[in-house]
Design a protein around this motif. Structure first.
Motif, PDB file in Angstrom:
ATOM      1  N   TYR A 125    -103.295 -18.115  23.976  1.00  0.00           N
ATOM      2  CA  TYR A 125    -103.513 -19.547  24.158  1.00  0.00           C
ATOM      3  C   TYR A 125    -104.033 -19.828  25.568  1.00  0.00           C
ATOM      4  O   TYR A 125    -104.978 -20.615  25.751  1.00  0.00           O
ATOM      5  CB  TYR A 125    -102.206 -20.311  23.916  1.00  0.00           C
ATOM      6  N   GLY A 126    -103.429 -19.185  26.565  1.00  0.00           N
ATOM      7  CA  GLY A 126    -103.824 -19.393  27.950  1.00  0.00           C
ATOM      8  C   GLY A 126    -105.260 -18.994  28.219  1.00  0.00           C
ATOM      9  O   GLY A 126    -106.021 -19.735  28.851  1.00  0.00           O
ATOM     10  N   VAL A 127    -105.644 -17.819  27.727  1.00  0.00           N
ATOM     11  CA  VAL A 127    -107.006 -17.319  27.949  1.00  0.00           C
ATOM     12  C   VAL A 127    -108.036 -18.214  27.252  1.00  0.00           C
ATOM     13  O   VAL A 127    -109.057 -18.591  27.847  1.00  0.00           O
ATOM     14  CB  VAL A 127    -107.133 -15.861  27.444  1.00  0.00           C
ATOM     15  N   VAL A 128    -107.758 -18.544  25.988  1.00  0.00           N
ATOM     16  CA  VAL A 128    -108.693 -19.374  25.217  1.00  0.00           C
ATOM     17  C   VAL A 128    -108.837 -20.759  25.842  1.00  0.00           C
ATOM     18  O   VAL A 128    -109.957 -21.279  26.002  1.00  0.00           O
ATOM     19  CB  VAL A 128    -108.220 -19.506  23.745  1.00  0.00           C
ATOM     20  N   THR A 129    -107.711 -21.373  26.218  1.00  0.00           N
ATOM     21  CA  THR A 129    -107.732 -22.714  26.797  1.00  0.00           C
ATOM     22  C   THR A 129    -108.448 -22.742  28.140  1.00  0.00           C
ATOM     23  O   THR A 129    -109.270 -23.626  28.401  1.00  0.00           O
ATOM     24  CB  THR A 129    -106.292 -23.249  26.970  1.00  0.00           C
ATOM     25  N   ALA A 130    -108.134 -21.777  28.991  1.00  0.00           N
ATOM     26  CA  ALA A 130    -108.777 -21.707  30.311  1.00  0.00           C
ATOM     27  C   ALA A 130    -110.278 -21.468  30.167  1.00  0.00           C
ATOM     28  O   ALA A 130    -111.091 -22.067  30.892  1.00  0.00           O
ATOM     29  CB  ALA A 130    -108.144 -20.603  31.142  1.00  0.00           C
ATOM     30  N   THR A 131    -110.656 -20.619  29.232  1.00  0.00           N
ATOM     31  CA  THR A 131    -112.081 -20.340  28.984  1.00  0.00           C
ATOM     32  C   THR A 131    -112.804 -21.597  28.498  1.00  0.00           C
ATOM     33  O   THR A 131    -113.926 -21.896  28.939  1.00  0.00           O
ATOM     34  CB  THR A 131    -112.249 -19.212  27.936  1.00  0.00           C
ATOM     35  N   ALA A 132    -112.151 -22.324  27.594  1.00  0.00           N
ATOM     36  CA  ALA A 132    -112.733 -23.569  27.078  1.00  0.00           C
ATOM     37  C   ALA A 132    -112.936 -24.575  28.213  1.00  0.00           C
ATOM     38  O   ALA A 132    -113.966 -25.254  28.287  1.00  0.00           O
ATOM     39  CB  ALA A 132    -111.833 -24.163  26.003  1.00  0.00           C
ATOM     40  N   GLY A 133    -111.953 -24.636  29.116  1.00  0.00           N
ATOM     41  CA  GLY A 133    -112.057 -25.528  30.269  1.00  0.00           C
ATOM     42  C   GLY A 133    -113.232 -25.171  31.171  1.00  0.00           C
ATOM     43  O   GLY A 133    -113.979 -26.045  31.630  1.00  0.00           O
ATOM     44  N   LEU A 134    -113.409 -23.886  31.411  1.00  0.00           N
ATOM     45  CA  LEU A 134    -114.532 -23.419  32.234  1.00  0.00           C
ATOM     46  C   LEU A 134    -115.876 -23.741  31.586  1.00  0.00           C
ATOM     47  O   LEU A 134    -116.822 -24.169  32.264  1.00  0.00           O
ATOM     48  CB  LEU A 134    -114.419 -21.909  32.462  1.00  0.00           C
ATOM     49  N   LEU A 135    -115.965 -23.543  30.271  1.00  0.00           N
ATOM     50  CA  LEU A 135    -117.203 -23.827  29.544  1.00  0.00           C
ATOM     51  C   LEU A 135    -117.562 -25.313  29.606  1.00  0.00           C
ATOM     52  O   LEU A 135    -118.733 -25.675  29.753  1.00  0.00           O
ATOM     53  CB  LEU A 135    -117.072 -23.379  28.081  1.00  0.00           C
ATOM     54  N   ILE A 136    -116.542 -26.158  29.507  1.00  0.00           N
ATOM     55  CA  ILE A 136    -116.774 -27.606  29.571  1.00  0.00           C
ATOM     56  C   ILE A 136    -117.266 -28.003  30.955  1.00  0.00           C
ATOM     57  O   ILE A 136    -118.193 -28.808  31.100  1.00  0.00           O
ATOM     58  CB  ILE A 136    -115.496 -28.383  29.199  1.00  0.00           C
ATOM     59  N   ILE A 182    -108.029 -25.928  32.000  1.00  0.00           N
ATOM     60  CA  ILE A 182    -107.863 -24.756  32.867  1.00  0.00           C
ATOM     61  C   ILE A 182    -106.433 -24.689  33.402  1.00  0.00           C
ATOM     62  O   ILE A 182    -105.808 -23.616  33.414  1.00  0.00           O
ATOM     63  CB  ILE A 182    -108.866 -24.794  34.037  1.00  0.00           C
ATOM     64  N   ALA A 183    -105.899 -25.844  33.832  1.00  0.00           N
ATOM     65  CA  ALA A 183    -104.532 -25.899  34.355  1.00  0.00           C
ATOM     66  C   ALA A 183    -103.524 -25.476  33.271  1.00  0.00           C
ATOM     67  O   ALA A 183    -102.598 -24.697  33.539  1.00  0.00           O
ATOM     68  CB  ALA A 183    -104.214 -27.308  34.844  1.00  0.00           C
ATOM     69  N   ALA A 184    -103.733 -25.989  32.038  1.00  0.00           N
ATOM     70  CA  ALA A 184    -102.833 -25.640  30.928  1.00  0.00           C
ATOM     71  C   ALA A 184    -102.936 -24.148  30.599  1.00  0.00           C
ATOM     72  O   ALA A 184    -101.920 -23.474  30.357  1.00  0.00           O
ATOM     73  CB  ALA A 184    -103.170 -26.470  29.694  1.00  0.00           C
ATOM     74  N   GLY A 185    -104.161 -23.623  30.626  1.00  0.00           N
ATOM     75  CA  GLY A 185    -104.364 -22.204  30.342  1.00  0.00           C
ATOM     76  C   GLY A 185    -103.743 -21.300  31.383  1.00  0.00           C
ATOM     77  O   GLY A 185    -103.068 -20.316  31.049  1.00  0.00           O
ATOM     78  N   LEU A 186    -103.930 -21.634  32.650  1.00  0.00           N
ATOM     79  CA  LEU A 186    -103.359 -20.833  33.740  1.00  0.00           C
ATOM     80  C   LEU A 186    -101.831 -20.870  33.709  1.00  0.00           C
ATOM     81  O   LEU A 186    -101.173 -19.869  33.986  1.00  0.00           O
ATOM     82  CB  LEU A 186    -103.874 -21.332  35.095  1.00  0.00           C
ATOM     83  N   THR A 187    -101.291 -22.041  33.373  1.00  0.00           N
ATOM     84  CA  THR A 187     -99.836 -22.176  33.264  1.00  0.00           C
ATOM     85  C   THR A 187     -99.283 -21.245  32.187  1.00  0.00           C
ATOM     86  O   THR A 187     -98.264 -20.565  32.384  1.00  0.00           O
ATOM     87  CB  THR A 187     -99.445 -23.635  32.936  1.00  0.00           C
ATOM     88  N   ALA A 188     -99.979 -21.202  31.051  1.00  0.00           N
ATOM     89  CA  ALA A 188     -99.554 -20.329  29.941  1.00  0.00           C
ATOM     90  C   ALA A 188     -99.649 -18.862  30.350  1.00  0.00           C
ATOM     91  O   ALA A 188     -98.764 -18.052  30.021  1.00  0.00           O
ATOM     92  CB  ALA A 188    -100.407 -20.600  28.708  1.00  0.00           C
ATOM     93  N   ILE A 189    -100.709 -18.505  31.065  1.00  0.00           N
ATOM     94  CA  ILE A 189    -100.892 -17.114  31.509  1.00  0.00           C
ATOM     95  C   ILE A 189     -99.803 -16.720  32.514  1.00  0.00           C
ATOM     96  O   ILE A 189     -99.217 -15.631  32.427  1.00  0.00           O
ATOM     97  CB  ILE A 189    -102.289 -16.929  32.139  1.00  0.00           C
ATOM     98  N   ILE A 190     -99.509 -17.609  33.446  1.00  0.00           N
ATOM     99  CA  ILE A 190     -98.455 -17.352  34.446  1.00  0.00           C
ATOM    100  C   ILE A 190     -97.101 -17.180  33.767  1.00  0.00           C
ATOM    101  O   ILE A 190     -96.320 -16.282  34.115  1.00  0.00           O
ATOM    102  CB  ILE A 190     -98.410 -18.497  35.485  1.00  0.00           C
ATOM    103  N   ASN A 191     -96.839 -18.059  32.774  1.00  0.00           N
ATOM    104  CA  ASN A 191     -95.565 -17.958  32.036  1.00  0.00           C
ATOM    105  C   ASN A 191     -95.453 -16.627  31.291  1.00  0.00           C
ATOM    106  O   ASN A 191     -94.360 -16.065  31.168  1.00  0.00           O
ATOM    107  CB  ASN A 191     -95.450 -19.120  31.040  1.00  0.00           C
TER     108      ASN A 191
END
Length: 203
Positions: A72-83, A46-55
């Protein structure tokens, strides 16, 4: 060469102790351990995804790279939430990841067993046997024949503990023979240089 071997020894020993603790936790605190690992992994994603979205939003010039950044940000953050929402899912991936790591590490130890054999050190057989047993532990974890068993996590913990103990012993054996291996390799290089020099003189 000596520095490389010492660095390998330290990292291998630290990894073994971490795996030992993880194995114990998986046996006695199975559910809590898996949930904690899931939360950590999910939080990092989630942290990596949010960082990518902010950038993406900070970038003034939008190009194909920045567009990939938002995806990348959306997919990564979504994966984090699902986990985080389904922490038990990550438990099925733990044996695979650890199994691959154990196989790679055991292969490296097997290489050092051959080095000990080359210098006629009696410990090469013990080191090789431990490497083979460790590899089998990794393969069992990787292919996970216990899928669906109620005590799956505890069995995984037992295999991890077995590997960690064997690996600590194997690493200690290698550390004791680091200097011997180094001297043997230096002598081999020196002999090769002498032979090469003689060949040059003959020409």
């Amino acid at each position: 060469m000596e520095k490389v071997l010492k660095a390998f020894y330290k990292s291998s020993l630290i990894t073994s102790f971490i795996l030992l603790v993880l194995g114990i936790l998986l046996i006695f605190e199975s559910e809590a351990t898996i949930i904690s690992i899931s939360y950590i992994i999910g939080g990092c994603l989630i942290a990596a995804g949010l960082t990518a979205i902010i950038n993406f939003f900070r970038t003034k010039m939008k190009d194909s790279f920045s567009e990939l950044n938002i995806v990348y940000g959306v997919v990564t953050a979504t994966a984090g939430l699902l986990i985080i929402m389904n922490p038990q899912v990550i438990g099925s991936f733990i044996p695979i990841v650890i199994g691959i790591g154990i196989i790679i590490n055991s292969a490296m130890k097997l290489q050092y067993a051959f080095e000990l054999k080359n210098i006629h050190n009696k410990m090469w057989k013990t080191t090789m046997l431990i490497s083979i047993i460790s590899t089998l532990c990794g393969i069992i974890l990787l292919f996970n024949p216990f899928a669906g068993a109620v005590i799956l996590t505890k069995i995984i913990g037992g295999f991890i503990i077995t590997y960690a103990i064997l690996d600590i012993f194997s690493t200690y054996t290698i550390k004791k023979n680091v200097v011997t291996i180094k001297k043997t390799l230096e002598n081999e290089v020196l002999e090769a240089e002498v032979v090469e020099e003689k060949q040059k003189k003959r020409k």
